[in-house]
Design an enzyme around this catalytic site. Structure first.
Site, PDB file in Angstrom:
ATOM      1  N   ASP A  52      -4.574  -5.228  -8.859  1.00 20.43           N
ATOM      2  CA  ASP A  52      -5.139  -3.971  -8.712  1.00 20.43           C
ATOM      3  C   ASP A  52      -4.242  -2.956  -9.658  1.00 20.43           C
ATOM      4  O   ASP A  52      -3.124  -3.304 -10.008  1.00 20.43           O
ATOM      5  CB  ASP A  52      -4.670  -3.362  -7.234  1.00 20.43           C
ATOM      6  N   LYS A  74      -9.187  -0.715  -8.329  1.00 22.41           N
ATOM      7  CA  LYS A  74     -10.222   0.184  -7.863  1.00 22.41           C
ATOM      8  C   LYS A  74      -9.413   1.410  -7.242  1.00 22.41           C
ATOM      9  O   LYS A  74      -8.614   1.245  -6.610  1.00 22.41           O
ATOM     10  CB  LYS A  74     -10.978  -0.398  -6.541  1.00 22.41           C
ATOM     11  N   MET A 187      -4.453   6.761   1.799  1.00 19.13           N
ATOM     12  CA  MET A 187      -5.631   7.299   1.158  1.00 19.13           C
ATOM     13  C   MET A 187      -6.273   8.739   1.725  1.00 19.13           C
ATOM     14  O   MET A 187      -7.519   8.929   1.703  1.00 19.13           O
ATOM     15  CB  MET A 187      -6.667   6.403   0.888  1.00 19.13           C
TER      16      MET A 187
HETATM   17  C1  LIG Z   1      -6.375   1.057  -1.442  1.00 15.04           C
HETATM   18  S1  LIG Z   1      -5.109   1.172  -0.468  1.00 15.04           S
HETATM   19  C2  LIG Z   1      -4.034  -0.104  -0.741  1.00 15.04           C
HETATM   20  C3  LIG Z   1      -3.176  -0.281   0.475  1.00 15.04           C
HETATM   21  C4  LIG Z   1      -2.131  -1.404   0.216  1.00 15.04           C
HETATM   22  N1  LIG Z   1      -2.881  -2.757   0.523  1.00 15.04           N
HETATM   23  C5  LIG Z   1      -1.057  -1.549   1.356  1.00 15.04           C
HETATM   24  O1  LIG Z   1      -0.831  -2.381   2.129  1.00 15.04           O
HETATM   25  O2  LIG Z   1      -0.063  -0.685   1.021  1.00 15.04           O
HETATM   26  C6  LIG Z   1      -4.171   2.410  -1.532  1.00 15.04           C
HETATM   27  C7  LIG Z   1      -3.307   3.568  -0.860  1.00 15.04           C
HETATM   28  O3  LIG Z   1      -1.885   2.762  -0.380  1.00 15.04           O
HETATM   29  C8  LIG Z   1      -1.051   3.822  -0.180  1.00 15.04           C
HETATM   30  N2  LIG Z   1      -0.147   3.407  -1.123  1.00 15.04           N
HETATM   31  C9  LIG Z   1      -0.072   2.338  -1.918  1.00 15.04           C
HETATM   32  N3  LIG Z   1       1.316   2.364  -2.430  1.00 15.04           N
HETATM   33  C10 LIG Z   1       2.016   3.424  -2.128  1.00 15.04           C
HETATM   34  C11 LIG Z   1       3.182   3.796  -2.177  1.00 15.04           C
HETATM   35  N4  LIG Z   1       4.169   3.260  -3.356  1.00 15.04           N
HETATM   36  N5  LIG Z   1       3.857   4.888  -1.743  1.00 15.04           N
HETATM   37  C12 LIG Z   1       2.887   5.706  -0.994  1.00 15.04           C
HETATM   38  N6  LIG Z   1       1.676   5.095  -0.563  1.00 15.04           N
HETATM   39  C13 LIG Z   1       1.229   4.264  -1.233  1.00 15.04           C
HETATM   40  C14 LIG Z   1      -1.482   5.183  -0.563  1.00 15.04           C
HETATM   41  O4  LIG Z   1      -2.293   5.721   0.727  1.00 15.04           O
HETATM   42  C15 LIG Z   1      -2.906   4.695  -1.415  1.00 15.04           C
HETATM   43  O5  LIG Z   1      -3.808   5.670  -1.540  1.00 15.04           O
END
Ligand SMILES: C[S@@+](CC[C@H](N)C(=O)[O-])C[C@H]1O[C@@H](n2cnc3c(N)ncnc32)[C@H](O)[C@@H]1O
Length: 270
Positions: A52, A74, A187
Site C-alpha cells: 500500500d 489506494k 481517514m
Molecule cells: C486506509 S486506512 C488504513 C489503516 C491501517 N490499516 C491501520 O490499521 O492503521 C488509512 C488511515 O490510517 C491512518 N494512518 C495510517 N498511518 C498513520 C500514521 N502513521 N499516523 C497517523 N494516522 C495514520 C490515517 O487515518 C489514514 O488515513
C-alpha cells in the site's frame, strides 16, 4: 540470551511463506521498530511484495533484495489502483507459484480492505495467512501520550472511519455521541468539520477534548490538541495533513497532565 539470538530463535519457529501462498500482513504505523517478527519474516521470504501507499520506505527497504516490489496503494483523492485489479494481481502471482507478501499500513483487518482481499482469495482457493500489525489508531495514542482507556473515565472505545461522513446515508454520529466514549477516527481530516457538527448536534459537548496525530511514529509526526468544536480549524491553521488519526474524548486531557508531571522527559516532536 542476546537480543540477536532471541530474535533468531523466534524466527526459526515461524511458519514459512509457501510458494503460491499470500500473506496479508500489517506493516504497522510507519516506524520499522513497530514491525512484528512475522511481517519481518514475510519481507525476508517473499518473492513479491505488493504494498500500500502508506507503507513506509524504511519498511520496504527490509524486503529481500531479490524481491519484486509492486505499489498497489489506494489513497483517498489521488489516482490509485482499483481494488479488483489489486486482488486479481494477488491471485495471478499466487497461481504463478510466487510467495506473495501483501503489505498494508497498520493492521490489515483495520480499515485496510484486508477482509475483502481475504474473502476473494478464499473464493479463488488461494491459500493465505493474516499477519496482524500495530494499527495506527493505537500507535498514535502511545505517541501522543493519550491512554485510550482510563479507570473512571470510560468503559469502551469507538474506532470509526471518517471516510464517507459527508454522505447522508453514512454513520449515525448522534448515536456515537450518546455513547459518551472516546472516538478514534481514521481517514477523517477531510470530513472533520462535518463530523464535529454532527457529534455536537448529537449531544457531545463542543468543549470535549480532541487531538489529531499525523504521521505517528515517523520523524515528521505532528500532534495538535484542541476541542471537538475547534479541532478542524486548528488542523487547517497548523497545516496538518494525512495520514492522521483524530481522537475525541476526555482521555485526551491526560496528555497535558502527563506532560505537566514529566517536563524533563523528551517526547517526540509535537
Ligand atoms: C486506509 S486506512 C488504513 C489503516 C491501517 N490499516 C491501520 O490499521 O492503521 C488509512 C488511515 O490510517 C491512518 N494512518 C495510517 N498511518 C498513520 C500514521 N502513521 N499516523 C497517523 N494516522 C495514520 C490515517 O487515518 C489514514 O488515513
Amino acid at each position: 540470551m542476546t537480543v540477536a539470538s532471541a530474535v533468531a530463535h523466534i524466527m526459526e519457529t515461524l511458519p514459512r511463506l509457501q510458494a503460491g501462498q499470500v500473506w496479508l500482513a500489517g506493516a504497522g504505523p510507519g516506524d520499522p521498530a513497530h514491525l512484528t517478527l512475522l511481517t519481518l519474516s514475510g519481507l525476508d521470504q517473499a518473492d513479491v511484495v505488493v504494498h500500500d501507499a502508506l507503507v513506509d520506505p524504511a519498511v520496504l527497504a527490509l524486503a529481500h533484495p531479490a524481491a519484486a516490489r509492486i505499489p498497489a496503494g489506494k489513497r483517498g483523492g489521488k489516482p490509485s489502483a482499483i481494488q479488483a485489479d489489486i486482488t486479481a494481481q494477488l491471485i495471478s502471482l499466487a497461481r504463478d507459484g510466487k510467495r506473495v507478501l501483501r503489505l498494508k499500513g497498520g493492521d490489515p483487518f483495520m480499515f485496510g480492505r484486508g477482509g475483502e482481499e481475504a474473502l476473494t482469495l478464499a473464493a479463488h482457493g488461494i491459500p493465505f495467512r493474516i499477519i496482524p500489525g500495530l494499527t495506527s489508531g493505537l500507535a498514535s495514542m502511545a505517541s501522543a501520550l493519550i491512554p485510550l482507556t482510563l479507570r473512571g473515565v470510560n468503559q469502551a472505545v469507538v474506532l470509526a472511519t471518517g471516510h464517507g461522513a459527508d454522505r447522508t446515508d453514512g454513520m449515525d454520529w448522534a448515536a456515537l455521541a450518546r455513547l459518551g466514549q472516546p472516538i478514534v477516527l481514521y481517514m477523517a481530516i477531510t470530513n472533520l468539520a462535518v463530523i464535529a457538527s454532527a457529534l455536537i448536534a448529537g449531544g457531545l459537548p463542543g468543549e470535549t477534548a480532541a487531538a489529531a496525530i499525523a504521521s505517528a511514529t515517523l520523524a515528521d509526526q505532528r500532534i495538535v490538541v484542541a476541542t471537538l468544536a475547534t479541532l478542524a480549524d486548528a488542523i487547517r491553521r497548523e497545516a496538518i495533513a494525512a495520514p492522521a488519526i483524530i481522537v475525541i474524548g476526555a482521555v485526551v486531557e491526560t496528555r497535558a497532565r502527563l506532560l505537566a508531571l514529566l517536563p524533563a522527559l523528551e517526547f517526540p516532536p509535537s
